[in-house]
Motif scaffolding. Structure first.
Motif, short mmCIF file in Angstrom:
data_model
loop_
_atom_site.label_atom_id
_atom_site.label_comp_id
_atom_site.label_asym_id
_atom_site.label_seq_id
_atom_site.Cartn_x
_atom_site.Cartn_y
_atom_site.Cartn_z
N ASP A 48 0.82 -1.21 0.00
CA ASP A 48 0.00 0.00 0.00
C ASP A 48 0.85 1.26 0.00
N GLU A 49 1.86 1.28 0.85
CA GLU A 49 2.73 2.44 0.94
C GLU A 49 3.49 2.67 -0.37
N THR A 50 3.98 1.59 -0.96
CA THR A 50 4.70 1.70 -2.23
C THR A 50 3.79 2.28 -3.31
N GLU A 51 2.57 1.79 -3.38
CA GLU A 51 1.63 2.29 -4.38
C GLU A 51 1.30 3.76 -4.16
N GLU A 52 1.14 4.14 -2.90
CA GLU A 52 0.84 5.55 -2.63
C GLU A 52 2.02 6.44 -2.99
N ILE A 53 3.23 6.02 -2.65
CA ILE A 53 4.41 6.80 -3.01
C ILE A 53 4.48 6.96 -4.53
N GLU A 54 4.25 5.88 -5.24
CA GLU A 54 4.30 5.94 -6.71
C GLU A 54 3.23 6.86 -7.28
#
Length: 129
Positions: free
Chosen positions: A95-101
């Motif tokens: 989730d965090e990776t997707e939000e950062i992207e």
């Protein structure tokens, strides 16, 4: 929260109707409320800074618009930093990776707006000379 959403919507409507003074007032009210009530890295705060910057730019308040755009970037940068710290404690979460992207293109878009705003300001001063 409902009151802030109302002022945000009013600000957006004022922006669409080219009533920039009212848009700035409504969006500023909403932004002040968000900053007092929400986490400092809230995307809502960043989005409201961005909309306020747009309203200020159309109102030919270029310096203030640029400051608002930069504040939006600072909030998003803070969000990325906080998400990165969260990822260290739970590396299996995507989730965090997707939000950062999803935040990186937003930051780039805002940087383009800053460039456009600076160009508009320069063109205005060229017309005056």
């Amino acid at each position: 929260k409902d009151l802030c959403e109302t002022f945000l919507t009013l600000g957006e409507v004022s922006l669409e109707n080219k009533n920039y003074v009212q848009a700035v007032e409504d969006l500023s009210f909403c932004l002040d409320w968000l900053k007092a009530s929400w986490p400092s890295d809230s995307r809502s705060i960043a989005d409201t800074h961005y909309l306020l910057g747009v309203a200020l730019r159309f109102h030919m308040k270029y310096e203030e618009a640029t400051a608002s755009f930069k504040a939006a970037i600072a909030v998003l940068d803070s969000r990325i930093k906080n998400l990165s710290h969260q990822m260290k404690s739970k590396p299996e979460s995507t989730d965090e990776t997707e939000e950062i992207e999803s935040l990186i293109p937003k930051i780039n878009k805002i940087k383009e707006k800053i460039g456009d705003t600076n160009k508009m300001k320069e063109e205005l001063f060229e017309e005056i000379d």
